[in-house]
Design an enzyme around this catalytic site. Structure first.
Site, PDB file in Angstrom:
ATOM      1  N   GLU A  59       0.883  -1.476  -0.597  1.00  0.00           N
ATOM      2  CA  GLU A  59      -0.112   0.164   0.246  1.00  0.00           C
ATOM      3  C   GLU A  59       0.967   0.932   0.301  1.00  0.00           C
ATOM      4  OE1 GLU A  59      -4.673  -0.980   1.752  1.00  0.00           O
ATOM      5  OE2 GLU A  59      -3.029  -0.302   2.623  1.00  0.00           O
TER       6      GLU A  59
ATOM      7  N   GLU B 154      -6.136  -7.028  -1.663  1.00  0.00           N
ATOM      8  CA  GLU B 154      -7.095  -7.468  -0.233  1.00  0.00           C
ATOM      9  C   GLU B 154      -8.775  -7.605  -0.100  1.00  0.00           C
ATOM     10  OE1 GLU B 154      -5.170  -5.219   2.960  1.00  0.00           O
ATOM     11  OE2 GLU B 154      -3.403  -6.185   3.137  1.00  0.00           O
TER      12      GLU B 154
END
Length: 587
Positions: free
Chosen positions: A158, A234
């Site tokens: 991320e 995710e």
């Protein structure tokens, strides 16, 4: 050539069309004796792959060391996954977030106030390179190119939510490639244009993270990469909890409907979490947006498998959805595991904490208090001690606050608590006479794991003054918790206790099985069973039981130790067959 490759709209595995149907399962959050069980349950739900982060801070606790045993025996976990017929996605960081202490970055690294984390700063990249020099050789045999189960490896994590140093991302990619990682590489970012642009790398797959609004997020992924696989790296099916906050849940119907949308769109998916597990010991992280908020011990996450490994409603709902798109084993869904019979444990021996600490060697003495990192205590507790030269009523001022929670004692009597989350810096106290002893017990409640505050110092963060006069002459010491057998336990008849103390009791087990430690009447502290550090408890909630893995127990006598920081209304605890993670807050 990597085993997993891409086409204009999907993946090929060894040249054949392949859809990743994965679930997150962090080996370091699950007792090693339970890995086989959890992996089998992943296969039975219909998963063909499992995903895991790698916590750098545990694998390299000191510079130049490498830990790959017990809870951290990743090569064994990979062998077990392969034996179960599962592929693996590896996410080595360097940063992992994961609601994990410091986002997985080692304390010895982030304690350097001048280092620029997650950038091309050579102090950061050189440290990661040295870590990979140690870590990758024992992992390379487990890559698919060498006959192992690992089909893809993630670059950073991320990153688009943190920075835009593309040279740094390229360095991480090159560091993996030059050390023998031939497999497909992917990035992982929140599925919006800004984050995807900042966190992606040419030539790698761009994974997106989201929990809902599936069509919108898949469209953002496709806009970012007009060709290639759609991959939700995710798919958030639950959420994590903070002390003092709600217990987050998500209905199985809602999550399964979004999983169906993902698979119907032809996307590959990694379910986060398939099985959350537990933040054992001092491993939980924290968030700090407007205020500091530490994460609870349980990482149940309202996942498909509960913290104890039992299939929950999502397990069965997801199995039904997956069966519409991929083969699911023609075997019965697993049943819940046996639980220990209800057991009451009397903690009839105790050892007060502060008197014990005063007898130990190893204190650091100086004019001013030092941080816990400077003490060499990156987790747990530290005790600070000095004398107050003036008597009377006044304000005790802690410049810069505390990291993260401080209990203050004058001549051994508790006079108050300061908390980082409340931005506390002052405490009104009465000093009975000049030269009275001031002691401050500080708890590191977990390192921030997301955003710019990773590496924020712990302990006393600046000068301490009373009535405007700065106090000098400090004795600072870490609180050793690695040898509970050395504690001076004595029989205790007390039904209540109001000073920090260790409490110890034994209980009998006929057949070891999973159980949950309930602590009615206890306030805040730590728990160990047979020396295994279960983690933190706090009556603030939402979590009110601690998971005790069956493999921690043994037939016959078992040992329970609590470090209670405040007070208890009794000296008993319960081992129960049902977890209590707090009232459900459906989202």
């Amino acid at each position: 050539m990597p085993a997993l490759t891409t086409t204009s709209d999907g993946f090929l595995l060894h040249g054949e069309p392949f859809r990743i149907i994965s679930g997150a399962l962090h080996y370091f959050r699950v007792h090693p004796d339970q890995w086989t069980d959890r992996l089998r349950k992943a296969r039975l739900m219909g998963l063909n792959t499992v995903e895991t982060y790698l916590p750098w801070n545990l694998h390299e606790p000191e510079p130049g060391t490498l830990v790959l045993d017990g809870l951290l025996d990743l090569p064994r976990f990979l062998r077990l996954a392969q034996a179960e017929g599962l592929h693996v996605l590896l996410r080595p960081g360097p940063y992992i977030c994961a609601e994990w202490d410091g986002g997985g970055l080692p304390a010895w690294l982030v304690s350097d106030p001048d280092i620029r984390l997650r950038t091309s700063d050579p102090r950061f990249t050189d440290a990661f390179d040295r870590y990979l020099d140690q870590l990758l050789p024992p992992l390379l045999p487990h890559l698919a190119a060498n006959g192992g189960p690992v089909i893809a490896v993630q670059v950073e994590n991320e990153y688009g939510a943190y920075g835009d140093d593309t040279a740094y991302l390229a360095h991480v990619e090159e560091a993996l490639r030059t050390r023998g990682v031939e497999e497909l590489l992917f990035t992982c970012d929140q599925a919006n244009a800004k984050h995807l642009a900042a966190g992606s790398l040419p030539g790698t797959v761009s994974g997106g993270t989201f929990g809902g609004r599936v069509d919108e997020h898949l469209a953002a992924l496709r806009a970012h990469r007009p060709e290639g696989p759609l991959f939700c790296s995710e798919f958030w099916i639950g959420w994590f909890d903070h002390w003092g906050g709600p217990h987050h849940t998500r209905s199985a119907e809602n999550a399964a409907a979004d999983l169906d949308r993902l698979l119907a769109a032809g996307a590959s998916v990694n379910i986060y979490m398939f099985h959350g597990g537990t933040n054992f010991g001092f491993t939980n992280g924290a968030n700090h947006h407007h205020t500091y908020a530490p994460t609870v011990t349980s990482y149940d996450y309202d996942a498909a498998l509960a913290e104890s490994g039992d299939p929950g409603p999502k397990y069965h709902a997801f199995r039904d959805v997956i069966a519409r798109y991929a083969p699911v084993p023609d075997e019965p869904a697993p049943a819940p595991s046996p639980k220990l019979p209800l057991t009451t444990v009397a903690l009839d021996r105790r050892a007060p904490l502060l008197p014990h600490l005063r007898t130990l060697e190893g204190a650091v003495r100086g004019e001013d208090p030092v941080t816990m990192d400077e003490l060499g205590a990156p987790t747990g507790y530290a005790l600070y001690r000095t004398t107050v030269p003036a008597a009377g009523d006044g304000l005790l001022h802690f410049a810069g606050g505390v990291g993260d929670r401080a209990q203050v004692f004058v001549d051994g009597a508790s006079v108050g608590v300061l908390e980082r989350e409340r931005h506390d810096e002052t405490l009104p106290v009465r000093v009975p006479y000049a030269g009275a002893t001031l002691e401050v017990l500080v708890e590191n409640q977990g390192g921030v794991n997301y955003g710019p505050r990773i590496g924020a110092p712990k302990g006393l963060l600046g000068p301490v003054s009373f009535q405007g006069t700065v106090l000098h002459g400090w004795e600072c010491r870490p609180v050793p918790l690695d040898d509970l057998e050395a504690l001076p336990f004595e029989p205790s008849e007390a039904t209540s206790d109001a000073v920090p103390a260790f409490h110890r009791g034994t209980f009998e087990v006929e057949t070891p099985a999973d159980t949950f430690l309930a602590l009615p009447g206890w306030t805040k502290g730590q728990a160990w069973v047979n020396g295994f550090h279960l983690g933190r408890y706090w009556n603030r909630g939402p979590q009110h039981t601690l998971y005790v893995p069956g493999p921690v127990l043994r037939p016959g006598a078992n040992d329970l130790v609590l470090l209670e920081l405040h007070a208890t209304t009794g000296t008993r605890v319960q081992l129960t067959d049902t977890p209590d993670l707090g009232p459900e807050n459906h989202s």
